[in-house]
Design a protein around this motif. Structure first.
Motif, PDB file in Angstrom:
ATOM      1  N   GLU A 241      40.963  42.213  82.435  1.00 25.45           N
ATOM      2  CA  GLU A 241      40.419  42.386  81.313  1.00 25.45           C
ATOM      3  C   GLU A 241      39.215  41.731  81.324  1.00 25.45           C
ATOM      4  O   GLU A 241      39.023  40.677  81.766  1.00 25.45           O
ATOM      5  N   LEU A 242      38.231  42.319  80.273  1.00 26.55           N
ATOM      6  CA  LEU A 242      36.939  41.531  80.013  1.00 26.55           C
ATOM      7  C   LEU A 242      37.101  40.276  79.251  1.00 26.55           C
ATOM      8  O   LEU A 242      37.769  40.250  78.194  1.00 26.55           O
ATOM      9  N   ILE A 243      36.516  39.198  79.962  1.00 21.24           N
ATOM     10  CA  ILE A 243      36.835  37.933  79.427  1.00 21.24           C
ATOM     11  C   ILE A 243      36.159  37.668  77.946  1.00 21.24           C
ATOM     12  O   ILE A 243      36.628  37.178  77.128  1.00 21.24           O
ATOM     13  N   ASP A 244      34.773  38.328  77.860  1.00 22.48           N
ATOM     14  CA  ASP A 244      33.930  37.904  76.782  1.00 22.48           C
ATOM     15  C   ASP A 244      33.080  39.051  76.560  1.00 22.48           C
ATOM     16  O   ASP A 244      32.031  39.229  77.421  1.00 22.48           O
ATOM     17  N   GLU A 245      32.785  40.127  75.424  1.00 23.85           N
ATOM     18  CA  GLU A 245      32.085  41.133  75.256  1.00 23.85           C
ATOM     19  C   GLU A 245      30.491  40.424  75.302  1.00 23.85           C
ATOM     20  O   GLU A 245      29.751  41.275  75.563  1.00 23.85           O
ATOM     21  N   GLY A 246      30.283  39.405  74.850  1.00 21.15           N
ATOM     22  CA  GLY A 246      29.158  38.629  74.862  1.00 21.15           C
ATOM     23  C   GLY A 246      28.461  38.422  76.149  1.00 21.15           C
ATOM     24  O   GLY A 246      27.191  38.428  76.072  1.00 21.15           O
ATOM     25  N   TRP A 247      29.231  38.514  77.323  1.00 17.25           N
ATOM     26  CA  TRP A 247      28.593  38.485  78.555  1.00 17.25           C
ATOM     27  C   TRP A 247      27.709  39.721  78.904  1.00 17.25           C
ATOM     28  O   TRP A 247      27.240  39.576  79.959  1.00 17.25           O
ATOM     29  N   LEU A 248      28.021  40.720  78.155  1.00 22.44           N
ATOM     30  CA  LEU A 248      27.508  42.085  78.571  1.00 22.44           C
ATOM     31  C   LEU A 248      25.977  41.963  78.134  1.00 22.44           C
ATOM     32  O   LEU A 248      25.310  42.908  78.405  1.00 22.44           O
ATOM     33  N   THR A 249      25.412  41.271  77.236  1.00 23.28           N
ATOM     34  CA  THR A 249      24.323  40.895  76.521  1.00 23.28           C
ATOM     35  C   THR A 249      23.548  40.115  77.010  1.00 23.28           C
ATOM     36  O   THR A 249      24.035  38.728  77.606  1.00 23.28           O
ATOM     37  N   ALA A 250      22.303  40.006  77.375  1.00 26.42           N
ATOM     38  CA  ALA A 250      21.638  39.283  78.241  1.00 26.42           C
ATOM     39  C   ALA A 250      20.520  38.313  77.429  1.00 26.42           C
ATOM     40  O   ALA A 250      19.926  38.869  76.433  1.00 26.42           O
ATOM     41  N   ALA A 251      20.655  36.931  77.152  1.00 32.09           N
ATOM     42  CA  ALA A 251      19.795  36.112  76.836  1.00 32.09           C
ATOM     43  C   ALA A 251      18.859  35.300  77.691  1.00 32.09           C
ATOM     44  O   ALA A 251      19.059  35.248  78.836  1.00 32.09           O
ATOM     45  N   PHE A 252      17.605  34.908  77.251  1.00 30.73           N
ATOM     46  CA  PHE A 252      16.711  34.160  77.921  1.00 30.73           C
ATOM     47  C   PHE A 252      15.829  33.222  77.176  1.00 30.73           C
ATOM     48  O   PHE A 252      15.510  33.794  76.216  1.00 30.73           O
ATOM     49  N   PRO A 253      15.755  31.932  76.954  1.00 32.24           N
ATOM     50  CA  PRO A 253      16.359  31.067  78.121  1.00 32.24           C
ATOM     51  C   PRO A 253      18.082  31.094  77.968  1.00 32.24           C
ATOM     52  O   PRO A 253      18.491  31.467  76.733  1.00 32.24           O
ATOM     53  N   TYR A 254      18.659  30.910  78.807  1.00 33.76           N
ATOM     54  CA  TYR A 254      20.282  31.082  78.839  1.00 33.76           C
ATOM     55  C   TYR A 254      20.707  29.603  78.986  1.00 33.76           C
ATOM     56  O   TYR A 254      22.180  29.539  78.844  1.00 33.76           O
ATOM     57  N   TYR A 255      20.135  28.604  79.397  1.00 31.06           N
ATOM     58  CA  TYR A 255      20.608  27.096  79.504  1.00 31.06           C
ATOM     59  C   TYR A 255      22.141  27.165  80.252  1.00 31.06           C
ATOM     60  O   TYR A 255      22.251  27.424  81.383  1.00 31.06           O
ATOM     61  N   TRP A 256      23.195  26.830  79.515  1.00 25.10           N
ATOM     62  CA  TRP A 256      24.514  26.874  80.068  1.00 25.10           C
ATOM     63  C   TRP A 256      25.211  28.044  80.124  1.00 25.10           C
ATOM     64  O   TRP A 256      26.249  28.196  80.638  1.00 25.10           O
TER      65      TRP A 256
ATOM     66  N   ARG B 235      12.257  49.815  79.381  1.00 17.61           N
ATOM     67  CA  ARG B 235      12.426  48.434  79.146  1.00 17.61           C
ATOM     68  C   ARG B 235      13.777  47.910  78.545  1.00 17.61           C
ATOM     69  O   ARG B 235      14.574  48.709  78.037  1.00 17.61           O
ATOM     70  N   TRP B 236      13.835  46.595  78.777  1.00 14.43           N
ATOM     71  CA  TRP B 236      15.164  46.083  78.089  1.00 14.43           C
ATOM     72  C   TRP B 236      14.809  45.190  76.964  1.00 14.43           C
ATOM     73  O   TRP B 236      13.848  44.319  77.047  1.00 14.43           O
ATOM     74  N   LYS B 237      15.586  45.128  76.096  1.00 17.04           N
ATOM     75  CA  LYS B 237      15.607  44.220  74.916  1.00 17.04           C
ATOM     76  C   LYS B 237      16.147  42.855  75.060  1.00 17.04           C
ATOM     77  O   LYS B 237      16.849  42.557  75.989  1.00 17.04           O
ATOM     78  N   LEU B 238      15.549  42.072  74.154  1.00 21.92           N
ATOM     79  CA  LEU B 238      15.967  40.713  74.292  1.00 21.92           C
ATOM     80  C   LEU B 238      17.399  40.639  73.259  1.00 21.92           C
ATOM     81  O   LEU B 238      17.128  40.927  72.102  1.00 21.92           O
ATOM     82  N   ASP B 239      18.448  40.265  73.650  1.00 22.26           N
ATOM     83  CA  ASP B 239      19.736  40.220  72.799  1.00 22.26           C
ATOM     84  C   ASP B 239      19.770  38.835  72.006  1.00 22.26           C
ATOM     85  O   ASP B 239      18.661  37.885  72.006  1.00 22.26           O
ATOM     86  N   SER B 240      20.961  38.595  71.449  1.00 21.12           N
ATOM     87  CA  SER B 240      21.269  37.271  70.646  1.00 21.12           C
ATOM     88  C   SER B 240      20.678  36.096  71.658  1.00 21.12           C
ATOM     89  O   SER B 240      21.305  35.843  72.660  1.00 21.12           O
TER      90      SER B 240
END
Length: 318
Positions: A223-238, A276-281
């Motif tokens: 199973e997919l662990i976390d839907e949020g992992w499909l969206t990319a953040a930057f900076p990502y820190y931890w 291009r790719w957008k910046l997610d949350s």
């Protein structure tokens, strides 16, 4: 893989509109675009990289350091992202280098520690949590601050399944994607900086932890662990997400592995009609420097996505 077609992992023309857009960004974006997409001569890449510490985001971050060697007045903050551990990682991700950057990191090494709670451990010797220690080693390694003390702490906290987990109480507790990606990035940075200890085996085990789970799924159930992992953040820190994990495998020199195919497809499908790719949350908390605007095209995500697709030998159709 639906939505993608096979191509040679290769170089992009400077005349490509998306490449031109990337080259119109901050020096930190420009030098990595020249190196990773365009395949520019080394002297051109080096000259552009030298601008990072004196212009744009890099210069702004360096200008925020105080006389004691900290950013934000402390080594770490639970909420905001303007403390020392976050900023030194950003400097490494930007690729800042030169006399000004090294002086700043030397000032941190000489004057900053983790406080009474951690026995006044020197900043680059780390504390106890692998998610924090990994980020600090990633930050310190390019500047000559990859300590064997820090490395030992990371190697001693690898879980039986090959991952790392800041909240593990025993070696048999499961690893965490968040902690693991921080540490494998650190081990690769240590290796690439010429560290004297061979880290190939623990690094490989950590990378296998990600690949065995297809970069986002539970090994036990699929199973997919976390839907949020499909969206990319930057900076990502931890924070872990699939783009960060894939970009690590690429930068660490691993050949493309079919176990990453689903994660690559996720990234390929997110390309906009403009190429291009957008910046997610973003992560919550105040950053030291604001990089890009959420919901708008992101040079960071576009650069990283394109080089990941090159690594995988695929391209997406806008």
């Amino acid at each position: 893989m639906s939505g993608v077609s096979g191509v040679d992992a290769g170089r992009w023309s400077r005349d490509d509109p998306v490449v031109q857009w990337l080259l119109g960004g901050d020096p930190a974006i420009r030098w990595q675009t020249l190196r990773d997409l365009v395949g520019a001569p080394e002297d051109e890449v080096r000259a552009e990289r030298a601008r990072v510490e004196n212009e744009g985001w890099g210069a702004r971050l360096l200008g925020l350091q105080d006389d004691s060697g900290t950013w934000g007045g402390t080594v770490w903050k639970p909420e905001d992202r303007d403390a020392t551990d976050s900023v030194v990682l950003l400097l490494a991700l930007l690729g800042a280098e030169g006399d000004r950057t090294r002086a700043a990191l030397d000032r941190t090494a000489a004057g900053v520690d983790w406080g009474e709670e951690w026995g006044r451990s020197a900043f680059f010797d780390g504390e106890v949590e692998p998610c924090i220690n990994g980020r600090v080693l990633t930050a310190g390694a390019p500047y000559g601050h990859a300590t064997e003390t820090m490395l030992g702490k990371l190697l001693d906290t690898q879980q039986a399944d090959g991952g790392w987990n800041c909240y593990a109480e025993t070696r048999d507790d499961p690893g965490s994607f968040h902690s693991t990606v921080c540490v494998v990035e650190a081990l690769a940075a240590y290796r690439d900086a010429g560290g004297p200890t061979d880290v190939d085996l623990p690094l490989h085990r950590g990378q296998e932890y990600l690949l065995e789970r297809r970069m986002m799924r539970r090994r036990s159930t699929g199973e997919l662990i976390d839907e949020g992992w499909l969206t990319a953040a930057f900076p990502y820190y931890w924070r872990y997400d699939v783009l960060r994990g894939l970009d690590h495998l690429r930068s660490a020199g691993l050949p493309y592995d079919e176990r990453a195919a689903e994660a690559v497809e996720v990234i390929a499908r997110q390309r906009g009609a403009d190429g291009r790719w957008k910046l997610d949350s973003p992560l919550p908390g105040r950053p030291a420097v604001a990089f890009e605007t959420v919901g708008e095209p992101s040079r960071w995500n576009t650069l990283r996505a394109l080089r990941v697709l090159d690594w995988a030998g695929v391209q997406s159709t806008p």
